[in-house]
Scaffold this active site. Structure first.
Site, short mmCIF file in Angstrom:
data_model
loop_
_atom_site.label_atom_id
_atom_site.label_comp_id
_atom_site.label_asym_id
_atom_site.label_seq_id
_atom_site.Cartn_x
_atom_site.Cartn_y
_atom_site.Cartn_z
N ASP A 60 4.10 33.12 -59.85
CA ASP A 60 3.23 32.13 -59.60
C ASP A 60 2.68 31.49 -60.96
OD1 ASP A 60 1.37 30.26 -58.69
OD2 ASP A 60 0.24 31.84 -57.50
N PHE A 61 3.52 30.66 -61.62
CA PHE A 61 2.77 30.04 -62.86
C PHE A 61 2.51 28.53 -62.60
CE2 PHE A 61 5.40 33.45 -64.90
CZ PHE A 61 4.35 34.11 -65.12
N LYS A 62 2.78 28.23 -61.18
CA LYS A 62 2.00 26.87 -60.85
C LYS A 62 2.64 25.86 -62.04
CE LYS A 62 -1.32 27.97 -57.39
NZ LYS A 62 -1.57 29.44 -57.83
N VAL A 63 3.83 25.98 -62.32
CA VAL A 63 4.51 25.07 -63.45
C VAL A 63 4.45 23.54 -63.25
CG1 VAL A 63 6.25 24.77 -64.88
CG2 VAL A 63 6.09 27.09 -63.86
N ALA A 64 3.74 22.64 -64.31
CA ALA A 64 3.35 21.58 -63.96
C ALA A 64 3.58 20.74 -65.29
CB ALA A 64 1.86 21.43 -63.35
N ASP A 65 4.91 20.41 -65.67
CA ASP A 65 5.06 19.73 -66.92
C ASP A 65 6.20 18.76 -66.68
OD1 ASP A 65 4.76 19.32 -69.65
OD2 ASP A 65 3.86 21.40 -69.87
N PRO A 67 10.00 17.38 -67.03
CA PRO A 67 11.14 18.05 -66.78
C PRO A 67 11.68 19.09 -67.73
CG PRO A 67 11.15 15.67 -66.21
CD PRO A 67 10.13 16.11 -66.92
N SER A 117 -5.26 25.80 -50.59
CA SER A 117 -5.95 26.43 -49.61
C SER A 117 -7.43 26.41 -49.52
CB SER A 117 -5.43 27.82 -49.33
OG SER A 117 -5.87 28.51 -50.36
N VAL A 172 -5.14 33.83 -46.23
CA VAL A 172 -5.47 34.58 -45.00
C VAL A 172 -6.45 35.62 -45.70
CG1 VAL A 172 -4.48 36.62 -43.68
CG2 VAL A 172 -3.13 34.49 -43.84
N GLY A 173 -7.43 36.17 -44.94
CA GLY A 173 -8.43 37.30 -44.93
C GLY A 173 -9.43 36.40 -45.82
N GLY A 193 -3.63 38.39 -50.79
CA GLY A 193 -4.19 39.20 -52.11
C GLY A 193 -5.33 40.34 -51.85
O1 O7M Z 1 -5.58 36.74 -50.69
P1 O7M Z 1 -6.12 35.98 -51.61
O2 O7M Z 1 -7.30 34.82 -51.42
O3 O7M Z 1 -6.92 36.99 -52.54
O4 O7M Z 1 -5.07 35.50 -52.64
C1 O7M Z 1 -4.42 34.26 -52.47
C2 O7M Z 1 -3.25 34.15 -53.31
O5 O7M Z 1 -2.72 32.72 -53.04
C3 O7M Z 1 -3.96 34.07 -54.63
O6 O7M Z 1 -3.04 34.53 -55.68
C4 O7M Z 1 -3.91 32.67 -55.10
O7 O7M Z 1 -3.75 32.08 -56.51
C5 O7M Z 1 -2.79 32.04 -54.18
N1 O7M Z 1 -2.92 30.67 -53.76
C6 O7M Z 1 -3.88 30.07 -52.99
O8 O7M Z 1 -5.19 31.07 -52.67
N2 O7M Z 1 -4.19 28.78 -52.57
C7 O7M Z 1 -3.28 28.06 -52.73
O9 O7M Z 1 -3.42 26.87 -52.22
C8 O7M Z 1 -2.01 28.54 -53.43
C9 O7M Z 1 -2.08 29.61 -53.82
C10 O7M Z 1 -0.63 30.09 -54.40
O10 O7M Z 1 0.05 31.05 -54.33
O11 O7M Z 1 -0.22 29.02 -54.80
C11 O7M Z 1 1.30 29.22 -55.29
#
Ligand code: O7M
Length: 217
Positions: A60-65, A67, A117, A172-173, A193
Site C-alpha cells: 500500500d504505497f498509494k502510488v500517485a505520479d 505514468p 474511508s 472496519v472496527g 488493521g
Molecule cells: O483497520 P484500521 O483502521 O486500523 O486500518 C485501515 C487500513 O486501511 C490502514 O492501513 C489504512 O491506511 C488503510 N486505508 C483506510 O483506512 N482507508 C482508505 O480509504 C484506504 C486505505 C487503504 O488501504 O488504502 C489502500
C-alpha cells in the site's frame, strides 16, 4: 488473489519482530497482508519478502505520479516480492494504465483507491470516486479500494465496476465499519488493521471477523 476468508490484514506496526509475530499468528485467517509506509519505512523493503512467507503481500504505497514514475515505483515493489500494489486513481487514466500494464506483464495486481474511508474523504474524494471506479474498470485493474465506513458507497461502486473487478474495503472496527455489512454491500474483502494487531489475541480477533463474514462470502 484467491478469496478463502475475505480478510486482509493491514499490518501498520513499526517493529520488525512484532510484524513477524502477528503475521505468524494470523496467517491461517487472512488471504493477504497489506503493508505500507509505517512498516516499510521503519523496517525496510525486505519486510515484503519476509512477510510473503505467511501470505501474499499487498503493498500500500498509494502510488500517485506520472505514468513513467508510477511504472518505476511498481517495478521496484514487484521486484521486492509484492503480489499487488495500491495506486491512487485521481492522477488519471495514463498513470493508472502504466501501472496496470506492468502488473499484467508480471502477473501481478493493481488496486485503485476510489473514495477513502475517513471523514475528510468527503471534502474532495467522494465527488470523483465514481469516475475513478469507472476508469479502473476501463483500465482493467484487478480491483478498487472502497470505504467500509460507507457501505452504500460500496454498493454504488460495485454497480459501476461490475463483477470483473474486486473491491477491497478498509474501515472496519477502529473506523466504525462492520465486516459483514460491507461484504453484504458488495465488497469481496475487508482490510482490517488495529482491531487485529492491537488486540490481546490477534488470531482470535481475525477468526471472529472471518466467522462473521463466512455466510456472506
Ligand atoms: O483497520 P484500521 O483502521 O486500523 O486500518 C485501515 C487500513 O486501511 C490502514 O492501513 C489504512 O491506511 C488503510 N486505508 C483506510 O483506512 N482507508 C482508505 O480509504 C484506504 C486505505 C487503504 O488501504 O488504502 C489502500
Amino acid at each position: 488473489m484467491e478469496r478463502k476468508t475475505g480478510l486482509i490484514l493491514a499490518l501498520d506496526v513499526t517493529d520488525r519482530e512484532e510484524a513477524v509475530k502477528i503475521s505468524e499468528k494470523v496467517a491461517g485467517y487472512v488471504d493477504a497482508i497489506k503493508i505500507g509506509y509505517p512498516l516499510v519505512l521503519s523496517t525496510g523493503m525486505d519486510m515484503i519478502s519476509k512477510l510473503s512467507e505467511y501470505a501474499p503481500i499487498i503493498a500500500d504505497f498509494k502510488v500517485a505520479d506520472i505514468p513513467n514514475t508510477n511504472r518505476l515505483i511498481c517495478e521496484q515493489v514487484f521486484k521486492a516480492g509484492a503480489d499487488a500494489v495500491i495506486v491512487q486513481g485521481f492522477t488519471g487514466h495514463d498513470s493508472l494504465e502504466a501501472a496496470v500494464k506492468l502488473a499484467k506483464e508480471q502477473n501481478k495486481d493493481i488496486y485503485v483507491v476510489t473514495e477513502m474511508s475517513h471523514p475528510g474523504a468527503l471534502d474532495f474524494m467522494q465527488d470523483v470516486g465514481e469516475g475513478i471506479a469507472k476508469m479502473a474498470a476501463d483500465a482493467k485493474a484487478s480491483g478498487v479500494v472502497a470505504p467500509a465506513t460507507r457501505p452504500e458507497r460500496v454498493t454504488e461502486i460495485r454497480k459501476i465496476i461490475g463483477s470483473e473487478l474486486s473491491i477491497i474495503s478498509p474501515g472496519v472496527g477502529a473506523q466504525g465499519g462492520t465486516a459483514s455489512d460491507v461484504i453484504k454491500a458488495g465488497a469481496d474483502w475487508v482490510i482490517v488493521g488495529r482491531s487485529i494487531y492491537q488486540s490481546e489475541d490477534p488470531a482470535m480477533a481475525a477468526k471472529k471477523l472471518v466467522d462473521e463474514m463466512k455466510e456472506f462470502i
